[in-house]
Design an enzyme around this catalytic site. Structure first.
Site, PDB file in Angstrom:
ATOM      1  N   ASP A  38      -3.248  -6.076  13.597  1.00  0.00           N
ATOM      2  CA  ASP A  38      -3.581  -4.678  13.861  1.00  0.00           C
ATOM      3  C   ASP A  38      -4.343  -4.602  15.177  1.00  0.00           C
ATOM      4  O   ASP A  38      -5.010  -5.559  15.570  1.00  0.00           O
ATOM      5  CB  ASP A  38      -4.482  -4.107  12.751  1.00  0.00           C
ATOM      6  CG  ASP A  38      -3.855  -4.224  11.372  1.00  0.00           C
ATOM      7  OD1 ASP A  38      -2.763  -3.682  11.179  1.00  0.00           O
ATOM      8  OD2 ASP A  38      -4.466  -4.863  10.495  1.00  0.00           O
ATOM      9  N   ARG A  86       0.848  -1.194   0.000  1.00  0.00           N
ATOM     10  CA  ARG A  86       0.000   0.000   0.000  1.00  0.00           C
ATOM     11  C   ARG A  86       0.883   1.244   0.000  1.00  0.00           C
ATOM     12  O   ARG A  86       1.949   1.248   0.600  1.00  0.00           O
ATOM     13  CB  ARG A  86      -0.870  -0.046   1.258  1.00  0.00           C
ATOM     14  CG  ARG A  86      -1.912   0.997   1.369  1.00  0.00           C
ATOM     15  CD  ARG A  86      -2.836   0.723   2.556  1.00  0.00           C
ATOM     16  NE  ARG A  86      -3.701  -0.420   2.264  1.00  0.00           N
ATOM     17  CZ  ARG A  86      -4.080  -1.328   3.154  1.00  0.00           C
ATOM     18  NH1 ARG A  86      -3.678  -1.248   4.400  1.00  0.00           N
ATOM     19  NH2 ARG A  86      -4.869  -2.313   2.798  1.00  0.00           N
ATOM     20  N   ASP A 138       0.417  -7.813   9.202  1.00  0.00           N
ATOM     21  CA  ASP A 138      -0.976  -8.255   9.251  1.00  0.00           C
ATOM     22  C   ASP A 138      -1.727  -7.907  10.529  1.00  0.00           C
ATOM     23  O   ASP A 138      -2.849  -7.417  10.457  1.00  0.00           O
ATOM     24  CB  ASP A 138      -1.096  -9.770   9.007  1.00  0.00           C
ATOM     25  CG  ASP A 138      -0.242 -10.256   7.861  1.00  0.00           C
ATOM     26  OD1 ASP A 138      -0.330  -9.662   6.768  1.00  0.00           O
ATOM     27  OD2 ASP A 138       0.542 -11.208   8.047  1.00  0.00           O
ATOM     28  N   GLU A 174      -5.576 -13.512   9.094  1.00  0.00           N
ATOM     29  CA  GLU A 174      -4.687 -13.089   8.008  1.00  0.00           C
ATOM     30  C   GLU A 174      -3.226 -13.336   8.387  1.00  0.00           C
ATOM     31  O   GLU A 174      -2.428 -13.796   7.570  1.00  0.00           O
ATOM     32  CB  GLU A 174      -4.916 -11.609   7.710  1.00  0.00           C
ATOM     33  CG  GLU A 174      -4.108 -11.070   6.549  1.00  0.00           C
ATOM     34  CD  GLU A 174      -4.338  -9.579   6.320  1.00  0.00           C
ATOM     35  OE1 GLU A 174      -3.517  -8.993   5.605  1.00  0.00           O
ATOM     36  OE2 GLU A 174      -5.315  -9.009   6.847  1.00  0.00           O
ATOM     37  N   ASP A 210       4.580  -4.635   6.698  1.00  0.00           N
ATOM     38  CA  ASP A 210       3.332  -4.846   7.434  1.00  0.00           C
ATOM     39  C   ASP A 210       3.184  -6.333   7.749  1.00  0.00           C
ATOM     40  O   ASP A 210       3.284  -7.171   6.851  1.00  0.00           O
ATOM     41  CB  ASP A 210       2.157  -4.367   6.571  1.00  0.00           C
ATOM     42  CG  ASP A 210       0.827  -4.572   7.249  1.00  0.00           C
ATOM     43  OD1 ASP A 210       0.301  -3.593   7.785  1.00  0.00           O
ATOM     44  OD2 ASP A 210       0.313  -5.716   7.245  1.00  0.00           O
TER      45      ASP A 210
END
EC number: 3.6.1.15
Length: 175
Positions: free
Chosen positions: A107, A23, A105, A123, A103
């Site tokens: 959060d 992203r 995964d 995830e 990242d």
């Protein structure tokens, strides 16, 4: 190590463990840039996904990146309070192209009343198998989840009273 200059506009790039771009956040203004911490702000910016989709953020946000912690935060200023989206990922790097991190995964979403929710464990489990996360990485990330929860409970860093509001005031000077 160089670091982004205060007042400069940068991109933020997140990658996955396999090295693929995940992203990109556009047009983020650096409010503080040191070798240890970057605080930045943005508002209704374009976010580009790896699959080509684009979307726009809905509200102003203050972003916090730490060169020693395996997490970063996006602090979103909404009408009913500040929401925190905390990403588990590598400490940031800066290479003149963008601020970058991997990242991982997991959060944690933190609500204005400081209640929290751990997200995306499924995830994480899937990607840890597909991308063969080493066992040492799992240990680091689990400890980082605990450290992040400790920061939330202690109201440390971006969770401290007035942290987000003060940086948002600084951000408004650059808009």
């Amino acid at each position: 190590m160089s670091f982004p200059k205060e007042g400069s506009t940068i991109q933020i790039h997140s990658y996955k463990h396999n090295g693929k771009l995940h992203r990109i956040w556009e047009d983020t203004i650096v409010l503080k840039g040191t070798s240890k911490v970057v605080v930045a702000g943005n508002d209704r910016i374009i976010v580009r996904e790896a699959d080509g989709r684009n979307w726009r953020t809905r509200e102003p946000a203050i972003c916090y990146f730490d060169a020693e912690q395996w997490f970063n935060m996006i602090c979103m200023l909404r009408a009913d309070g500040i929401y925190y989206y905390c990403n588990l990922g590598t400490p940031f790097t800066w290479d003149e192209e963008a601020l970058k991190y991997i990242d991982y995964d997991l959060d944690i979403k933190v609500y204005p009343d400081m209640t929290m929710k751990l997200l995306d464990e499924d995830e994480y489990e899937l990607h840890s198998k597909l991308m063969k996360y080493p066992p040492e990485l799992d240990v680091i990330l689990r400890k980082s989840v605990d450290e992040l929860i400790s920061w939330i409970h202690q109201r440390k860093g971006p969770f401290a009273p007035q942290f987000v509001e003060n940086w948002y005031e600084r951000y408004l000077q650059y808009r």
